[in-house]
Design a protein around this motif. Structure first.
Motif, PDB file in Angstrom:
ATOM      1  N   VAL A  52       0.842  -1.200   0.000  1.00 11.52           N
ATOM      2  CA  VAL A  52       0.000   0.000   0.000  1.00 11.52           C
ATOM      3  C   VAL A  52       0.873   1.245   0.000  1.00 11.52           C
ATOM      4  CG1 VAL A  52      -1.763   1.265   1.305  1.00 11.52           C
ATOM      5  CG2 VAL A  52      -1.809  -1.241   1.250  1.00 11.52           C
ATOM      6  N   SER A  53       0.464   2.219  -0.805  1.00 18.09           N
ATOM      7  CA  SER A  53       1.110   3.527  -0.767  1.00 18.09           C
ATOM      8  C   SER A  53       0.050   4.592  -0.507  1.00 18.09           C
ATOM      9  CB  SER A  53       1.851   3.820  -2.077  1.00 18.09           C
ATOM     10  OG  SER A  53       0.959   3.915  -3.153  1.00 18.09           O
ATOM     11  N   VAL A  54       0.475   5.655   0.175  1.00 20.00           N
ATOM     12  CA  VAL A  54      -0.390   6.802   0.463  1.00 20.00           C
ATOM     13  C   VAL A  54       0.394   8.052   0.097  1.00 20.00           C
ATOM     14  CG1 VAL A  54      -1.636   8.101   2.238  1.00 20.00           C
ATOM     15  CG2 VAL A  54      -1.525   5.596   2.381  1.00 20.00           C
ATOM     16  N   THR A  55      -0.200   8.871  -0.750  1.00 20.76           N
ATOM     17  CA  THR A  55       0.461  10.101  -1.187  1.00 20.76           C
ATOM     18  C   THR A  55      -0.427  11.285  -0.865  1.00 20.76           C
ATOM     19  OG1 THR A  55       1.511   8.917  -2.998  1.00 20.76           O
ATOM     20  CG2 THR A  55       1.465  11.317  -3.154  1.00 20.76           C
ATOM     21  N   SER A  56       0.159  12.292  -0.226  1.00 17.58           N
ATOM     22  CA  SER A  56      -0.548  13.543   0.048  1.00 17.58           C
ATOM     23  C   SER A  56       0.434  14.673  -0.230  1.00 17.58           C
ATOM     24  CB  SER A  56      -1.042  13.587   1.488  1.00 17.58           C
ATOM     25  OG  SER A  56      -1.792  14.758   1.719  1.00 17.58           O
ATOM     26  N   ALA A  57       0.347  15.206  -1.453  1.00  8.89           N
ATOM     27  CA  ALA A  57       1.286  16.239  -1.889  1.00  8.89           C
ATOM     28  C   ALA A  57       0.612  17.116  -2.935  1.00  8.89           C
ATOM     29  CB  ALA A  57       2.546  15.610  -2.462  1.00  8.89           C
ATOM     30  N   LYS A  58       1.159  18.309  -3.094  1.00  8.75           N
ATOM     31  CA  LYS A  58       0.640  19.251  -4.082  1.00  8.75           C
ATOM     32  C   LYS A  58       1.823  19.915  -4.780  1.00  8.75           C
ATOM     33  CE  LYS A  58      -1.174  23.049  -2.451  1.00  8.75           C
ATOM     34  NZ  LYS A  58      -2.057  24.071  -1.896  1.00  8.75           N
ATOM     35  N   ALA A  59       1.805  19.893  -6.118  1.00 10.97           N
ATOM     36  CA  ALA A  59       2.852  20.576  -6.885  1.00 10.97           C
ATOM     37  C   ALA A  59       2.595  22.079  -6.796  1.00 10.97           C
ATOM     38  CB  ALA A  59       2.839  20.116  -8.330  1.00 10.97           C
ATOM     39  N   LEU A  60       3.583  22.812  -6.312  1.00 12.26           N
ATOM     40  CA  LEU A  60       3.459  24.268  -6.231  1.00 12.26           C
ATOM     41  C   LEU A  60       3.879  24.907  -7.549  1.00 12.26           C
ATOM     42  CD1 LEU A  60       4.926  24.763  -2.655  1.00 12.26           C
ATOM     43  CD2 LEU A  60       2.515  24.581  -3.331  1.00 12.26           C
ATOM     44  N   ASN A  61       4.873  24.313  -8.172  1.00 16.13           N
ATOM     45  CA  ASN A  61       5.365  24.718  -9.489  1.00 16.13           C
ATOM     46  C   ASN A  61       6.245  23.564  -9.963  1.00 16.13           C
ATOM     47  OD1 ASN A  61       8.156  25.171  -8.586  1.00 16.13           O
ATOM     48  ND2 ASN A  61       7.347  26.990  -7.572  1.00 16.13           N
ATOM     49  N   PRO A  62       6.829  23.640 -11.175  1.00 17.37           N
ATOM     50  CA  PRO A  62       7.624  22.496 -11.661  1.00 17.37           C
ATOM     51  C   PRO A  62       8.819  22.126 -10.776  1.00 17.37           C
ATOM     52  CG  PRO A  62       7.069  23.936 -13.478  1.00 17.37           C
ATOM     53  CD  PRO A  62       6.648  24.654 -12.220  1.00 17.37           C
ATOM     54  N   GLN A  63       9.293  23.016  -9.937  1.00 10.54           N
ATOM     55  CA  GLN A  63      10.455  22.722  -9.098  1.00 10.54           C
ATOM     56  C   GLN A  63      10.117  22.502  -7.627  1.00 10.54           C
ATOM     57  OE1 GLN A  63      10.643  25.540 -11.297  1.00 10.54           O
ATOM     58  NE2 GLN A  63      11.537  24.168 -12.807  1.00 10.54           N
ATOM     59  N   GLN A  64       8.853  22.680  -7.225  1.00 15.07           N
ATOM     60  CA  GLN A  64       8.523  22.563  -5.805  1.00 15.07           C
ATOM     61  C   GLN A  64       7.257  21.740  -5.585  1.00 15.07           C
ATOM     62  OE1 GLN A  64       8.199  26.714  -4.656  1.00 15.07           O
ATOM     63  NE2 GLN A  64      10.260  26.663  -3.797  1.00 15.07           N
ATOM     64  N   THR A  65       7.335  20.855  -4.600  1.00 10.66           N
ATOM     65  CA  THR A  65       6.192  20.048  -4.185  1.00 10.66           C
ATOM     66  C   THR A  65       6.029  20.197  -2.683  1.00 10.66           C
ATOM     67  OG1 THR A  65       6.601  18.432  -5.937  1.00 10.66           O
ATOM     68  CG2 THR A  65       5.241  17.699  -4.078  1.00 10.66           C
TER      69      THR A  65
END
Length: 146
Positions: free
Chosen positions: A86-99
């Motif tokens: 199982v994997s869980v991902t909670s992230a948001k791309a702020l721009n192409p260089q930052q998450t």
């Protein structure tokens, strides 16, 4: 007017077609739903993915209360039977260089999450518990790529 025997044969053939038609030809799936907690509190968004040893993965979106329902082939049809990483991902791309990460990044890969679930029957109360590092509560962070 058809004979009684012909009608019975037709009825039996239709019943057989109906039984065979109930199967969609895909592996057996059962409903799987639950909640994702981070340091004991509901994770407010992200995704959950179940990766079986073989076959099609199942996934679902995490809702603001931490709940999720898995989909494999069709909306909310669950997961295939067997053992899953199982994997869980909670992230948001702020721009192409930052998450920005809202849960520890290690949970986003099935090989590093340390979470394994065996699906043998429908599950409606699965709790996936995530923790920060070294016993410390998790703090969201921004990852900068070069």
């Amino acid at each position: 007017m058809p004979r009684y025997g012909s009608v019975m044969k037709l009825a039996a053939a239709l019943a057989l077609v109906a039984l065979v038609g109930c199967s969609d030809g895909r592996p057996e799936r059962v409903p799987v739903s639950g909640k994702v907690l981070l340091d004991g509190k509901p994770l407010e968004f992200g995704s959950v993915q179940f990766l079986p040893e073989s076959g099609r993965p199942a996934g679902g979106m995490i809702l603001p209360d931490g709940s999720f329902q898995l989909t494999c082939y069709e909306h909310n049809d669950g997961a295939t039977l067997g053992k899953h990483l199982v994997s869980v991902t909670s992230a948001k791309a702020l721009n192409p260089q930052q998450t920005q990460w809202f849960a520890p990044k290690r949970y986003s890969e099935p090989g590093t999450s340390g979470i394994e679930v065996t699906v043998e029957e429908p599950i409606d109360d699965l709790v996936i518990e995530l923790e920060g590092e070294n016993g410390q509560p998790f703090e969201p962070f921004i990852e900068r790529l070069r």
